[in-house]
Structures are given as C-alpha cells and as structure tokens.
Write an enzyme that holds these catalytic residues in place. Structure first.
Site, short mmCIF file in Angstrom:
data_model
loop_
_atom_site.label_atom_id
_atom_site.label_comp_id
_atom_site.label_asym_id
_atom_site.label_seq_id
_atom_site.Cartn_x
_atom_site.Cartn_y
_atom_site.Cartn_z
N SER A 82 61.36 50.22 49.18
CA SER A 82 60.29 51.18 48.98
C SER A 82 60.09 52.04 50.23
O SER A 82 61.03 52.69 50.69
CB SER A 82 59.03 50.43 48.57
OG SER A 82 58.06 51.28 48.02
N ASP A 248 60.90 49.90 37.41
CA ASP A 248 59.94 50.17 38.47
C ASP A 248 58.84 51.09 37.95
O ASP A 248 59.11 52.19 37.47
CB ASP A 248 60.66 50.84 39.65
CG ASP A 248 59.82 50.90 40.91
OD1 ASP A 248 58.58 50.87 40.81
OD2 ASP A 248 60.41 50.98 42.01
N HIS A 276 59.15 46.96 40.52
CA HIS A 276 59.20 47.43 41.91
C HIS A 276 59.44 46.29 42.89
O HIS A 276 60.19 46.44 43.85
CB HIS A 276 57.88 48.14 42.26
CG HIS A 276 57.91 48.85 43.57
ND1 HIS A 276 58.69 49.96 43.80
CD2 HIS A 276 57.26 48.60 44.74
CE1 HIS A 276 58.52 50.38 45.04
NE2 HIS A 276 57.67 49.56 45.64
#
Length: 296
Positions: A82, A248, A276
């Site tokens: 991320s 995600d 995610h």
C-alpha cells in the site's frame, strides 16, 4: 547467507505497522529465508508520535537506516504494501545496488517523470473520468462539471483523494493541521471502514487486532508534490514486480493496473480473491507469490 537464502524486508502501509506481517513472517522463515519487518516512524511500536513526524523523509527514516546498515555485498528483497510502496521507492532510488527486487503489493509505485502525488490528477483525467469520479490534489479539484452532484464530498484514500458518496466515508477520519483550505495532513481508518474496505476477507481476530493497533499516520502530500522521488538511472535499474490483489476495496484492481502501466512495471502477479490486507487474508498465497518472484 548462502545464495539461496534471501533477506526479505517488509514495509507496512499507512496507519499499520510491522505487526501486520505476523502471519507471513513465519512462512518465509520456515522456507529458509531471513525476514525483517520494521515500523516506520510513528507507526506500530515506534516511539515517535504523529506530531513528531513532520516530513516524509522522517517517516521513512527507519527503512533508510536499515538500508544504510547493510553490508555492501548484501542485496535484500524489498516488499512494500500500500503506502509502503512510497517508502521502498525512495529506498530503491537511494540504495539500488543493495536491492535484488522491489515488490509492490497493491502498492503505490511512482515513475521518474513526475512528483508521486501528481498521479492523483493523472488517475482522474486518464482513468476515472469515465466512472463519473473526481479527485482532489493539493487543494485543486479535477472533475467534469456535470459528473458529480453536490451531495458528493472528498474522501482521501492513501495515494489519492476520491470524490465519493457521503455514506461511503463511514468512520474514515482526516486531520487538516494547516487548515481546511489545504490538503489533509493525516488519516486514521475507522473500524467500519476497515471491515468493509481493507479486511473484508480477513479472519475476525485479525480485524480485532488491527482495531487495537492502528495509529494515525501522516500523508505528507505537500512533500510528495514537490519533485519526482525517483530516477530512471537508479530506481529504474532495479527489478520491479507488482502484486495485484483482486478484491482490494481500498485500491481497486483497475487503479492498481493503472499504477502498473504508469510506472512501466513489467512483471505482474495476481492473487485471486485477495483483499487489501492480503498478508493476513491469504498468507499462504502471499508467501508462495513472493517465493516465486525471488526464485525466478
């Protein structure tokens, strides 16, 4: 270490910490590899508080110190998740000879031609306009005048700020330390947002753990708007792989694939049904994916 033993350096995303890798670390170690999962400044158990981390360079300092401490002959496998993609990108630029491969797990990956934060504008104009979405960056808004109704509001998500329905913000919270006319300075995921967008395929105990351990994190949008973070000579010389997470809810698959195209990342892996927090929801698949990358 012998040639078959790799050193994985795992870098968490925004609001998280080294703890989020706890399911993956023993799998990599049992496969015979060395693993370092670290906390960026003000994250996890790092002693600094949010207000003490005033720049992106301060935020990523623990990773830079680790890279600096490595012997000249050692090459690590950098894994960024991320917003952690921002951190490993700077490390790749500064220490290209110490990295065998940089792996972006549903992560922000910049290019060498523009400041990282300008990706937001590019995503708005080149990718999301057809969906009637608009994005805001550094106080500026890009949208088609008739595409967004007045009951839409700003929702910042990691590497961009997306206009979205009011109820989809749920309990996502932002701070505007420099005033509402300027970009937000920090963010914290609320438990409802986490359950719906980040942890939807994770076990209940992992969501509970996250609720206990998450900390507010700086966004550093002003820093990231100033100049390009990376160059083709250094960052571009390091092997780069992007791992797409199919389900995600925070960085959706089409967004991830735009990042791949924009950064000219050649190698791409896909983990089916991954949310995610793929290292928690699919640790076995995550481990296998990483091992396949380093064995290639």
């Amino acid at each position: 270490m012998d040639n078959k033993t790799k050193h994985f350096v795992l870098v968490h995303g925004i609001c998280h910490g080294a703890w989020c890798w706890y399911r993956l670390v023993p799998l990599l170690e049992s496969a015979g590899h060395r693993v370092t999962a670290l906390d960026l400044s003000g994250s996890g158990v790092h002693p600094k508080r949010l207000e003490q981390v005033t720049s992106f360079h301060e935020y990523v300092q623990p990773l830079m110190e680790l890279m600096e401490s490595l012997p000249h002959h050692e090459k690590v496998v950098l894994v960024g998740h991320s917003y952690g993609g921002m951190a490993i990108s700077l490390a790749t630029e500064l220490f290209p000879k110490k990295i065998s491969v940089a792996i972006y797990v549903t992560a922000f990956v910049p290019n060498s031609s523009s400041p990282p934060a300008t990706l937001v504008q590019e995503i708005s104009t080149a990718h999301h306009r057809s969906k009637g979405r608009a994005w805001v960056f550094a106080g500026q808004i890009w949208r088609e005048a008739d595409a967004v109704s007045t009951d839409f509001i700003i929702s910042v998500i990691e590497c961009g700020q997306q206009w979205t329905q009011r109820d989809s913000l749920m309990d996502l919270e932002f701070s505007f330390d420099h005033g509402p006319e300027n970009p937000p300075t920090s963010v914290i995921f609320g438990p409802n947002y986490m359950a719906a967008k980040l942890y939807q395929h994770c076990q209940t105990e992992d969501l509970i753990l996250a609720k206990m351990l998450l900390r507010p994190s700086g966004l550093f949008l002003e820093d990231l708007a100033k100049e390009s973070m990376v160059t083709s000579e250094k960052f571009g010389s390091v092997r780069r792989v992007f791992v797409v997470c199919e389900d995600d809810g925070l960085l959706e698959e089409d967004f991830q694939r735009w990042l791949i195209e924009n950064s000219k990342t050649k190698e791409v892996k896909l983990i089916l049904g991954a949310d995610h927090m793929v290292m928690l929801s699919k640790p076995q698949e995550s481990c296998l994916c990483l091992l396949q990358i380093v064995e290639n």
